[in-house]
Scaffold this active site. Structure first.
Site, PDB file in Angstrom:
ATOM      1  N   HIS A  79      21.534  -5.785 -36.132  1.00 11.75           N
ATOM      2  CA  HIS A  79      22.737  -5.386 -36.861  1.00 11.75           C
ATOM      3  C   HIS A  79      23.164  -4.002 -36.386  1.00 11.75           C
ATOM      4  O   HIS A  79      22.387  -3.042 -36.443  1.00 11.75           O
ATOM      5  CB  HIS A  79      22.478  -5.367 -38.378  1.00 11.75           C
ATOM      6  CG  HIS A  79      22.481  -6.731 -38.981  1.00 11.75           C
ATOM      7  ND1 HIS A  79      21.766  -7.060 -40.107  1.00 11.75           N
ATOM      8  CD2 HIS A  79      23.134  -7.867 -38.611  1.00 11.75           C
ATOM      9  CE1 HIS A  79      21.977  -8.333 -40.410  1.00 11.75           C
ATOM     10  NE2 HIS A  79      22.793  -8.847 -39.512  1.00 11.75           N
ATOM     11  N   ARG A 127      25.196  -1.438 -37.211  1.00 16.66           N
ATOM     12  CA  ARG A 127      25.366  -0.177 -37.944  1.00 16.66           C
ATOM     13  C   ARG A 127      24.064   0.438 -38.439  1.00 16.66           C
ATOM     14  O   ARG A 127      24.076   1.541 -38.988  1.00 16.66           O
ATOM     15  CB  ARG A 127      26.275  -0.428 -39.148  1.00 16.66           C
ATOM     16  CG  ARG A 127      25.681  -1.399 -40.168  1.00 16.66           C
ATOM     17  CD  ARG A 127      26.734  -1.849 -41.163  1.00 16.66           C
ATOM     18  NE  ARG A 127      26.249  -2.902 -42.052  1.00 16.66           N
ATOM     19  CZ  ARG A 127      27.041  -3.637 -42.830  1.00 16.66           C
ATOM     20  NH1 ARG A 127      28.344  -3.439 -42.822  1.00 16.66           N
ATOM     21  NH2 ARG A 127      26.540  -4.561 -43.610  1.00 16.66           N
ATOM     22  N   ASN A 152      22.062 -12.378 -37.310  1.00 19.38           N
ATOM     23  CA  ASN A 152      20.946 -12.706 -38.200  1.00 19.38           C
ATOM     24  C   ASN A 152      21.270 -13.857 -39.150  1.00 19.38           C
ATOM     25  O   ASN A 152      20.574 -14.076 -40.135  1.00 19.38           O
ATOM     26  CB  ASN A 152      20.516 -11.468 -38.988  1.00 19.38           C
ATOM     27  CG  ASN A 152      19.035 -11.500 -39.337  1.00 19.38           C
ATOM     28  OD1 ASN A 152      18.242 -12.115 -38.622  1.00 19.38           O
ATOM     29  ND2 ASN A 152      18.672 -10.865 -40.448  1.00 19.38           N
ATOM     30  N   TYR A 190      18.491 -11.645 -51.381  1.00 16.71           N
ATOM     31  CA  TYR A 190      19.435 -12.735 -51.602  1.00 16.71           C
ATOM     32  C   TYR A 190      19.056 -13.892 -50.685  1.00 16.71           C
ATOM     33  O   TYR A 190      18.295 -13.720 -49.739  1.00 16.71           O
ATOM     34  CB  TYR A 190      20.876 -12.301 -51.331  1.00 16.71           C
ATOM     35  CG  TYR A 190      21.074 -11.406 -50.124  1.00 16.71           C
ATOM     36  CD1 TYR A 190      20.678 -11.826 -48.848  1.00 16.71           C
ATOM     37  CD2 TYR A 190      21.648 -10.144 -50.251  1.00 16.71           C
ATOM     38  CE1 TYR A 190      20.849 -11.005 -47.742  1.00 16.71           C
ATOM     39  CE2 TYR A 190      21.821  -9.319 -49.147  1.00 16.71           C
ATOM     40  CZ  TYR A 190      21.423  -9.761 -47.894  1.00 16.71           C
ATOM     41  OH  TYR A 190      21.595  -8.945 -46.808  1.00 16.71           O
ATOM     42  N   GLU A 242      13.403  -3.503 -44.171  1.00 15.63           N
ATOM     43  CA  GLU A 242      14.619  -2.771 -44.515  1.00 15.63           C
ATOM     44  C   GLU A 242      14.195  -1.323 -44.715  1.00 15.63           C
ATOM     45  O   GLU A 242      13.552  -0.986 -45.720  1.00 15.63           O
ATOM     46  CB  GLU A 242      15.263  -3.323 -45.796  1.00 15.63           C
ATOM     47  CG  GLU A 242      15.742  -4.777 -45.698  1.00 15.63           C
ATOM     48  CD  GLU A 242      17.033  -4.944 -44.902  1.00 15.63           C
ATOM     49  OE1 GLU A 242      17.641  -3.923 -44.508  1.00 15.63           O
ATOM     50  OE2 GLU A 242      17.427  -6.108 -44.671  1.00 15.63           O
TER      51      GLU A 242
HETATM   52 ZN   LIG Z   1      20.479  -5.771 -41.112  1.00 14.63          ZN
END
Ligand SMILES: [Zn+2]
Length: 345
Positions: free
Chosen positions: A98, A100, A171, A277, A299
């Protein structure tokens, strides 16, 4: 958070990172990239080339393939036995699938430093073969620098007339429950693409997994933000080794929590769907499904002044090295677990 505040935070990040770039590094004597700034694709590319050239005994630089915009996706293979010793487990690490999630790059850069340049735990180098992909989504990453700071997806075009919206969420593009918990709307940040593995970037990750599937014990897809260690499946269903996934996840989180900064929360460990989620087509789910071993999404902690908003993706230069250091503490625990339980768990 108001738009005004968000824009001011974006400006602040710009200034802080620009200041960090001007600062003269006090580690000029080391060949490792100082972890006080965020590096561009080109800078990391140059670094990987340099490291591979300087350490041919343990490092092989591989071009896994090319992104949609034809940037080479390069990764390092780190091994004292040139990946020829089948009694060693393989560990895979990637960042920036990802675009950002800039803070994550320090996790792979720190691992590279500790496995090649400034080795403190030689058992990890000797007993394990490592694959490290620092920029899994180079097109999106470049666009997050020169286009939209908060860009997440790749930059694939051709999905709608006039390319009003572009990009696939890589993803959500892997072949595991593909399309069941993602979006078929091109403009969505969760757009899953034309079909599973429609994108060259996800194909490259798939091909690396397949090449090492017999020995791949630990798969780490490192994202931000949220201070979490997550495992499959994204549907909420637990893999057959769910109990062990949880235990090893807790071991890793505990080591990070021991050395984390006081202002960040403790890590949360759990199933993706339970903690965050439902999600389908993730790299972690695909790796879990095809290896049946240990696949996690990390994360990393969010920007402390931006939690709960998109500003959580912003980077505090003072946290870059800490993010690499503390994540590595967790990874070491996971690495030693899979080393000690190689195909025996
Ligand atoms: Zn991500």
């Amino acid at each position: 958070m108001s738009l005004d505040l968000a824009l001011r935070l974006l400006d602040l990040e710009d200034q802080l990172l620009a200041d960090a770039r001007r600062k003269k590094s006090n580690r000029a004597e080391s060949e490792a990239l100082p972890l006080d700034k965020i590096y561009t694709y080109e800078e990391i590319d140059e670094y990987l080339e340099k490291i591979a050239e300087a350490h041919p005994d343990v490092v092989t630089l591989v071009v896994g393939g090319y992104s949609f915009e034809e940037r080479p996706i390069k990764y390092l293979k780190i091994s004292t036995t040139n990946f020829q010793n089948s009694s060693k487990p393989v560990i895979y690490m990637e960042t920036l699938l990802h675009a950002r999630e800039w803070i994550t790059q320090s996790a792979t850069l720190y691992a590279i430093e500790k496995l090649i340049i400034d080795v403190e735990d030689s058992d990890l180098v000797n007993d394990i073969d490592w694959i490290i992909v620092p920029i899994a989504n180079p097109d999106g990453y470049e666009f997050s620098h020169d286009g939209n700071r908060l860009w997440r997806k790749n930059r694939a075009t051709g999905y709608m007339v006039g390319d009003v919206c572009v990009g696939v969420d890589l993803n959500r593009n892997f072949d595991s429950n593909w399309s069941s918990h993602s979006s078929n709307i091109v403009c969505s940040d969760l757009f899953h693409g034309r079909e599973a593995f429609s994108e060259p970037e996800s194909q490259i990750v798939r091909d690396i997994i397949e090449e090492h599937i017999d020995r791949l014990e630990l798969f780490l897809d490192i994202h931000s933000f949220g201070s979490m260690i997550l495992y499959g499946m994204g549907t909420g269903q637990l893999p057959p080794n769910g109990l062990f996934l949880h235990l090893v996840g807790i071991q890793m989180a505990t080591e990070i929590d021991k050395v984390k900064t006081s202002w960040n929360p403790n890590y949360i460990v759990g199933n993706v769907a339970a903690v965050l989620y439902q999600a389908s087509g993730s790299a972690q789910d695909y790796a879990q499904e095809v290896t049946n071993r240990f696949a996690y999404t990390f994360e990393l902690p969010g920007y402390r002044y931006g939690l709960g908003t998109l500003a959580g993706f912003l980077v505090d230069p003072a946290f870059i090295e800490q993010a690499g250091f503390e994540t590595w503490e967790g990874i070491k625990a996971g690495a030693r677990y899979v080393r000690d339980n190689y195909r025996n768990a």
